[in-house]
Design a protein around this motif. Structure first.
Motif, PDB file in Angstrom:
ATOM      1  N   ASP A 110     105.525  21.274  81.344  1.00 61.22           N
ATOM      2  CA  ASP A 110     105.383  22.221  82.760  1.00 61.22           C
ATOM      3  C   ASP A 110     105.247  20.930  83.906  1.00 61.22           C
ATOM      4  N   GLY A 111     106.052  20.180  83.715  1.00 66.88           N
ATOM      5  CA  GLY A 111     105.980  19.011  84.844  1.00 66.88           C
ATOM      6  C   GLY A 111     106.400  17.857  84.168  1.00 66.88           C
ATOM      7  N   VAL A 112     106.502  16.718  84.924  1.00 64.18           N
ATOM      8  CA  VAL A 112     106.840  15.228  84.356  1.00 64.18           C
ATOM      9  C   VAL A 112     105.573  14.792  83.973  1.00 64.18           C
ATOM     10  N   THR A 113     105.791  13.828  82.892  1.00 64.14           N
ATOM     11  CA  THR A 113     104.513  13.331  82.306  1.00 64.14           C
ATOM     12  C   THR A 113     103.532  12.438  83.150  1.00 64.14           C
ATOM     13  N   PRO A 114     104.038  11.477  84.036  1.00 67.83           N
ATOM     14  CA  PRO A 114     103.062  10.878  84.860  1.00 67.83           C
ATOM     15  C   PRO A 114     102.141  11.783  85.415  1.00 67.83           C
ATOM     16  N   ALA A 115     102.669  12.930  86.221  1.00 69.72           N
ATOM     17  CA  ALA A 115     102.013  14.023  87.033  1.00 69.72           C
ATOM     18  C   ALA A 115     101.061  14.358  86.012  1.00 69.72           C
ATOM     19  N   LEU A 116     101.479  14.869  84.710  1.00 65.34           N
ATOM     20  CA  LEU A 116     100.758  15.514  83.646  1.00 65.34           C
ATOM     21  C   LEU A 116      99.344  14.671  83.163  1.00 65.34           C
ATOM     22  N   VAL A 117      99.736  13.632  82.966  1.00 69.54           N
ATOM     23  CA  VAL A 117      98.616  12.731  82.649  1.00 69.54           C
ATOM     24  C   VAL A 117      97.294  12.244  83.839  1.00 69.54           C
ATOM     25  N   ALA A 118      98.135  12.247  84.860  1.00 73.21           N
ATOM     26  CA  ALA A 118      97.255  12.063  86.127  1.00 73.21           C
ATOM     27  C   ALA A 118      96.302  13.355  86.390  1.00 73.21           C
ATOM     28  N   ALA A 119      96.716  14.515  85.969  1.00 76.91           N
ATOM     29  CA  ALA A 119      96.030  15.561  86.168  1.00 76.91           C
ATOM     30  C   ALA A 119      95.408  16.123  84.969  1.00 76.91           C
ATOM     31  N   ASP A 132      95.550  12.698  77.388  1.00 76.98           N
ATOM     32  CA  ASP A 132      95.067  11.418  77.414  1.00 76.98           C
ATOM     33  C   ASP A 132      95.975  10.061  77.778  1.00 76.98           C
ATOM     34  N   PHE A 133      97.423  10.522  76.986  1.00 76.39           N
ATOM     35  CA  PHE A 133      98.158   9.127  76.972  1.00 76.39           C
ATOM     36  C   PHE A 133      99.523  10.033  77.361  1.00 76.39           C
ATOM     37  N   GLY A 134     100.878   9.282  77.772  1.00 79.64           N
ATOM     38  CA  GLY A 134     101.936   9.725  77.959  1.00 79.64           C
ATOM     39  C   GLY A 134     102.950   8.775  77.884  1.00 79.64           C
ATOM     40  N   GLN A 139     108.845   2.264  83.302  1.00 76.88           N
ATOM     41  CA  GLN A 139     108.029   1.193  84.571  1.00 76.88           C
ATOM     42  C   GLN A 139     108.675   1.552  85.662  1.00 76.88           C
ATOM     43  N   GLU A 140     109.897   2.230  85.939  1.00 74.58           N
ATOM     44  CA  GLU A 140     110.242   2.586  87.400  1.00 74.58           C
ATOM     45  C   GLU A 140     109.499   3.902  87.802  1.00 74.58           C
ATOM     46  N   ASP A 141     109.114   4.664  86.993  1.00 72.03           N
ATOM     47  CA  ASP A 141     108.480   5.902  87.193  1.00 72.03           C
ATOM     48  C   ASP A 141     106.637   5.451  87.573  1.00 72.03           C
TER      49      ASP A 141
END
Length: 333
Positions: free
Chosen positions: A76-85, A89-91, A95-97
């Protein structure tokens, strides 16, 4: 893809069993140690980039570290945003993302804690029969990709470096036609050799391959990386260290036992051909820790070089310090 879905049922059975035994005490009245639940969100479907995670899970390294690790796909979204939310715990990210996330108007509170592969093994591929052997040969050709600004910037930069006119390259979004398209109307694709290159070769499509790091050292960025939320690093540092220690053991196992590791991955990704997974794993066994004394270790220079590239090509407005992007402090010493 067939997935292992028995984890929840097992957890319920265990919970019921503990209730029947009178709570947290074992049959002899001794307190049992509960495993700490940890969720890892992948960047995509399971593949050989992720083998060390599955090896650590299957071989009991996580359990030995006191962790109950669940590995899931992003839904339900891109991994960085999911981890930030706080959805995991990890994703697994890139590097570019991570740099994009930190350079955003509202930066995401994330940081890379390990690189899965030491060097960028991706590059441009073309069918051998078309004799495209340099970015100079991209003029007048058709490239298909996923249509991101970073993708276009990289192609523009390498063509300019080799004296080619970027305006003479036709870029279209991929329609999923597959590698066979390289023999027809498509001249160029961006491939990750461990997966696409090996798959194309197995399908009888020989390609000329130009690895990005050979075209420009600044393009030798980390892809993929393991990320975590800042608050997780600050508030649960021992868990992070335990997770990375077990994960490191998983990748070390994959390096030393590529065929057996591929068989472990196949148990979680049964739709893939096992022989293909073994060939991919053999290739990555030499790449996970290439030129590094230990798995996962990152360098300031790699983060700085690609961040500078992103600034120079207008992908971000200002450079992000390497120390804000990653840390090695949780890796096994």
């Amino acid at each position: 893809m067939k997935k292992k879905v028995w984890a929840l049922g097992l957890a319920l059975v265990m919970a019921a069993g503990m209730t029947a035994c009178g709570g947290a005490d074992g049959p002899e009245g001794k307190e049992t140690n509960e495993l700490q639940k940890v969720t890892v969100i992948l960047d995509y479907v399971p593949n050989t980039n992720h083998t060390g995670l599955y090896a650590a899970k299957e071989l009991g390294y996580y359990e030995d570290a006191g962790l109950d690790v669940e590995i899931v796909e992003p839904t339900d979204g891109v991994t960085p945003a999911l981890v930030a939310a706080g959805k995991g715990d990890f994703g697994i990210s890139y590097q570019e993302d991570v740099t994009y996330a930190l350079a955003a108007k509202d930066p995401l509170p994330i940081k890379a804690v390990a690189t899965v592969i030491q060097h960028n093994t991706s590059g441009f591929a073309s069918y051998v029969g078309k004799n495209i052997t340099s970015p100079k040969d991209f003029e007048g050709k058709t490239y298909t990709g996923w249509g991101s600004p970073g993708e276009e910037a990289v192609i523009h930069a390498v063509m300019e470096k080799y004296g080619a006119d970027f305006s003479k390259l036709k870029m279209i979004t991929s329609d999923g036609a597959g590698y066979e398209a390289l023999k027809k109307d498509i001249d160029l694709m961006w491939m990750f050799w461990a997966w696409d290159g090996i798959n194309s070769k197995r399908q009888g499509i020989d390609v000329n391959y130009m690895e990005l790091r050979q075209l420009d050292p600044k393009l030798d960025y980390y892809t993929p990386v393991i990320i975590a939320k800042d608050s997780t690093l600050e508030q649960d540092s021992e868990m992070v260290k335990s997770f990375l220690a077990a994960t490191s053991k998983g990748y070390e196992y994959a390096i030393e036992n590529p065929d057996a590791a591929a068989e472990i991955l196949h148990g979680y990704a049964e739709s893939y051909d096992l022989d293909m997974l073994k060939e991919s794993q053999e290739y990555l066994a030499g790449k996970y820790s290439e030129d590094s004394p230990v798995w996962g270790l990152m360098k300031d220079s790699v983060w700085t070089d690609y961040t500078d590239f992103m600034v120079e090509n207008g992908l971000i407005e200002k450079a992000i310090p390497a120390a804000d992007c990653y840390t090695n402090e949780f890796l096994p010493q």
